[in-house]
Motif scaffolding. Structure first.
Motif, PDB file in Angstrom:
ATOM      1  N   SER A 186       0.822  -1.200   0.000  1.00  0.00           N
ATOM      2  CA  SER A 186       0.000   0.000   0.000  1.00  0.00           C
ATOM      3  C   SER A 186       0.864   1.261   0.000  1.00  0.00           C
ATOM      4  O   SER A 186       1.981   1.264   0.521  1.00  0.00           O
ATOM      5  N   PHE A 187       0.314   2.306  -0.626  1.00  0.00           N
ATOM      6  CA  PHE A 187       0.896   3.654  -0.608  1.00  0.00           C
ATOM      7  C   PHE A 187       2.346   3.683  -1.122  1.00  0.00           C
ATOM      8  O   PHE A 187       3.164   4.467  -0.660  1.00  0.00           O
ATOM      9  N   ASN A 188       2.639   2.829  -2.087  1.00  0.00           N
ATOM     10  CA  ASN A 188       3.951   2.843  -2.726  1.00  0.00           C
ATOM     11  C   ASN A 188       3.874   3.633  -4.024  1.00  0.00           C
ATOM     12  O   ASN A 188       2.836   3.654  -4.701  1.00  0.00           O
ATOM     13  N   VAL A 189       4.974   4.267  -4.383  1.00  0.00           N
ATOM     14  CA  VAL A 189       5.081   4.994  -5.646  1.00  0.00           C
ATOM     15  C   VAL A 189       6.026   4.207  -6.540  1.00  0.00           C
ATOM     16  O   VAL A 189       7.194   3.988  -6.194  1.00  0.00           O
ATOM     17  N   ILE A 190       5.500   3.768  -7.694  1.00  0.00           N
ATOM     18  CA  ILE A 190       6.250   2.841  -8.540  1.00  0.00           C
ATOM     19  C   ILE A 190       6.354   3.423  -9.942  1.00  0.00           C
ATOM     20  O   ILE A 190       5.348   3.781 -10.557  1.00  0.00           O
ATOM     21  N   ALA A 246       3.690  -3.159 -12.953  1.00  0.00           N
ATOM     22  CA  ALA A 246       4.151  -2.457 -11.759  1.00  0.00           C
ATOM     23  C   ALA A 246       3.904  -3.294 -10.521  1.00  0.00           C
ATOM     24  O   ALA A 246       4.751  -3.369  -9.622  1.00  0.00           O
ATOM     25  N   LEU A 247       2.754  -3.934 -10.445  1.00  0.00           N
ATOM     26  CA  LEU A 247       2.382  -4.784  -9.316  1.00  0.00           C
ATOM     27  C   LEU A 247       2.115  -6.184  -9.841  1.00  0.00           C
ATOM     28  O   LEU A 247       1.104  -6.424 -10.509  1.00  0.00           O
ATOM     29  N   LYS A 279      -3.453  -1.979  -2.346  1.00  0.00           N
ATOM     30  CA  LYS A 279      -4.341  -0.812  -2.414  1.00  0.00           C
ATOM     31  C   LYS A 279      -3.527   0.480  -2.370  1.00  0.00           C
ATOM     32  O   LYS A 279      -2.412   0.521  -1.849  1.00  0.00           O
ATOM     33  N   GLU A 280      -4.130   1.521  -2.924  1.00  0.00           N
ATOM     34  CA  GLU A 280      -3.623   2.891  -2.822  1.00  0.00           C
ATOM     35  C   GLU A 280      -2.165   3.038  -3.272  1.00  0.00           C
ATOM     36  O   GLU A 280      -1.403   3.791  -2.688  1.00  0.00           O
TER      37      GLU A 280
END
Length: 677
Positions: A567-571, A578-579, A591-592
């Motif tokens: 969560s709340f990662n910037v990729i 990315a995920l 999420k997020e």
């Protein structure tokens, strides 16, 4: 005369109840098999055959056991075999070097046994004396209030501690500090000590329960190196052994010193070792009854005729001072737990840079360990409550820093591991046994170790590797290059990987795998790896990280990842996804996360496969069925309207239709309306 024994009670693991089970090659599966050469002789050193009377052996054994009970026992086995990399020393006459280690263990057993019982026989053995052992002379420094100095060594060993024209000193016999003895190697203008080491043999400085101090100054550091008197240069060949310094229990202090080209083969003979009060576990158990052409009875009779010496078995003791029979191995000019600190020093070219085991309260600071043949700084078994700070380990053949099994509460801070052949930092908290074992070791893990505010740069394997254990911290470090940045594996528990900056890893920036539980990966910046964060068969919280310029995946989940949160990662980056969670199971929460800067390079069918999960297909099928049913119903209604018309419900009550009359006007007269047909 008593009948000679065929085994040495001090080294026979079958009869000595104090044999350390951790280093007993008969019971410990972790012992390096290459070092189990207890019956080997020292090649080319004129090894003496061992024989002692039963009564003398019993007395020596009793006093040695008592001394060991007072000082405690600990494990100083060879460096931990956690890694599977090939050791540089392994291929260099392995059997010869292992035999030399066994021979050194036997010599220390001999000296320790004699120093335990000799003071009870005569007061002359309460002052410094010399032992003629299998491997040459050993000067024994006994307990006294003041520390022994360079001046004392010149007086006690005028033929084996010699000052040369260039101001350096050459040592050509072993020095042994007995319990309570103190030796301070220092000189106001700087001291250069050269320890003899060549194909004929080597010398060592060993402290057993004493205090050994190596002290220089910033302007005039102390220098210690191995030395080949014939070649007039440092000994760089480890195949025939090499001079070393070792502290067994007691205290050790080194400041503003330069050590180089010391040690060989094992940790305890690796160069500079602090090993606690253990009992050497190897040595010859053979006895043929001959000692340099004489029987033991003849040797004892000859010794009895010299009132200036005494002997025990194949050990002969002589007063200090001038040698009656100089040691011909060298040619010279004119003739319990350990604690301590190492500061402002440089150690280069050792077999193992610094080797420590069975120690507490060790402090290493402002020190550089470089060009070791094996690992740089090794904290082996049972090291606790210790601190390593502002220390550099670079260009070593193995790992830079190792915290091996059974180490705990060790903190590494502000240090640098650069250009090492293995990992920059290895932190192992694995138990000594994973079930019932011959040595009966506990199955508990170890932990509370950390690496913080440090640097790992261009190491051959990983920047930091965590192997098992619990409460392990890897925080605020800078890691550059390497195959992977930070790796936690082998069922480690409560691993905190936070605030690190990782750049230029070949594969994965951070890897959490193989049963790790309760891991926290937060606040890290990962730049340029193939995969930013990789989680396999583990549970981790991956939150608030920044991954940029990844080339495969930003975050990848594989296998059982139940309990994992992303969560709340910037990729940002370019790659298939990315995920990546298509290969995982267990209900990870994703999420997020911000992935708008990710360029997806996967093909159309890969994307279809990515989104074609069973639930997606089910709901898509239901929606299509609803839309199809609605469309078909509308179509049927339109078709029925065109074929039969629409019947008004009150059509039967409507009036009949009557067309309006059609009138035709004729000039002058009126026509009757004509009804249309």
């Amino acid at each position: 005369m008593a009948t000679p024994r065929t085994t040495d009670p001090l080294t026979d693991p079958l009869t000595d109840p104090l044999t350390d089970p951790l280093t007993d090659p008969l019971t410990d599966p972790l012992t390096d098999p290459l070092t189990d050469l207890a019956t080997k002789r020292r090649p080319g050193a004129g090894t003496r055959l061992r024989r002692a009377g039963a009564g003398a052996a019993a007395v020596l054994g009793a006093f040695a056991v008592a001394a060991t009970l007072l000082l405690g026992a600990s494990a100083t086995a060879h460096a931990d075999g956690d890694g599977d990399r090939k050791q540089k020393l392994a291929g260099q006459d392995a059997e010869t070097q292992a035999a030399l280690v066994a021979d050194e263990d036997h010599r220390l057993n001999q000296v320790r046994a004699f120093t335990s019982v000799a003071p009870l026989q005569s007061t002359k053995w309460t002052v410094p004396y010399r032992l003629d052992t299998d491997n040459g002379y050993t000067l024994v420094l006994t307990e006294r209030r003041a520390a022994y100095t360079v001046a004392d060594l010149l007086r006690l060993a005028p033929q084996t501690f010699v000052r040369r024209k260039d101001g350096s000193y050459v040592l050509t016999e072993n020095i042994y500090l007995n319990v309570g003895a103190k030796l301070k190697l220092s000189n106001p203008g700087g001291l250069t000590l050269r320890m003899a080491s060549n194909r004929s043999g080597f010398v060592s400085i060993v402290s057993f329960g004493g205090e050994l101090s190596l002290q220089g100054t910033a302007q005039a550091p102390l220098t210690v190196t191995s030395w080949d008197p014939q070649a007039n240069k440092a000994d760089t060949d480890v195949r025939d052994g090499r001079a070393y310094i070792r502290t067994i229990g007691g205290q050790f202090e080194m400041t503003h010193a330069k050590l180089s080209n010391l040690g060989f083969w094992s940790g305890r003979t690796g160069g500079l070792s602090l090993t606690g009060t253990d009992r050497p576990n190897t040595g010859s158990l053979e006895d043929t009854g001959q000692v340099h052409g004489k029987t033991a009875r003849e040797r004892e009779r000859a010794d009895a005729q010299d009132d200036r010496s005494t002997s025990s078995g194949d050990v002969m003791a002589m007063p200090s001072g001038a040698l009656t029979t100089p040691d011909a191995r060298f040619s010279t000019a004119g003739l319990s737990y350990v604690s301590g600190s190492i500061t402002h020093s440089t150690i280069t070219g050792n077999a193992f840079g610094i080797f420590i085991s069975s120690a507490t309260g060790i402090e290493i600071s402002d020190t550089t360990v470089a060009d070791s043949l094996e690992d740089g700084v090794v904290l082996h078994r049972f090291v606790s409550s210790s601190l390593v700070q502002r220390t550099v380990a670079k260009d070593n053949g193995g790992d830079g820093f190792i915290l091996s099994r059974a180490t705990q509460q060790v903190r590494i801070s502000g240090s640098t591991a650069e250009g090492n052949g293995g990992n920059g930092y290895t932190l192992s908290g694995k138990p000594l046994a994973d079930g019932p074992s011959a040595s009966g070791q506990a199955v508990d893990s170890y932990g509370s170790n950390s690496v913080a505010n440090s640097v790992a740069k261009d190491n051959g394997r990983y920047g930091v590797e965590v192997l098992g254990g619990f409460d392990v911290g890897v925080q605020n470090n800078r890691i550059e290059g390497g195959d992977m940045g930070i790796v936690a594996r082998l069922a480690a528990d409560k691993v905190s990987i936070t605030g690190n900056r990782l750049t230029g890893q070949n594969r994965q920036g951070i890897s959490v795998r193989d049963g790790v539980s309760d891991a926290t990966v937060t606040g890290n910046i990962i730049d340029g790896p193939e995969t930013g964060v990789y989680v396999r068969d583990s549970a981790a919280e991956i939150r608030g990280n920044t991954v940029q310029d990844a080339t495969n995946h930003g975050v990848s989940l594989v296998g059982g990842v139940d309990g994992t949160t992303v969560s709340f990662n910037v990729i940002a980056g370019v790659g298939p996804s990315a995920l990546d969670s298509s290969r995982s199971h267990g209900g990870a929460s994703i999420k997020e996360n911000q992935t708008f800067a990710w360029y997806d390079t996967s093909s159309f069918w890969v994307k279809v496969k990515h989104y074609a999960s069973p639930m997606t297909l089910l709901w898509t099928g239901i929606l299509l069925l609803i839309l199809f049913s609605a469309a078909m119903g509308r179509r049927r209604r339109r078709a029925s309207g065109r074929g039969a018309g629409i019947v008004h419900p009150y059509s039967d009550k409507a009036p009949l239709p009557a067309p309006p009359p059609d009138e035709i006007a004729v000039a002058g007269r009126r026509r009757e309306p004509v009804m249309s047909e």
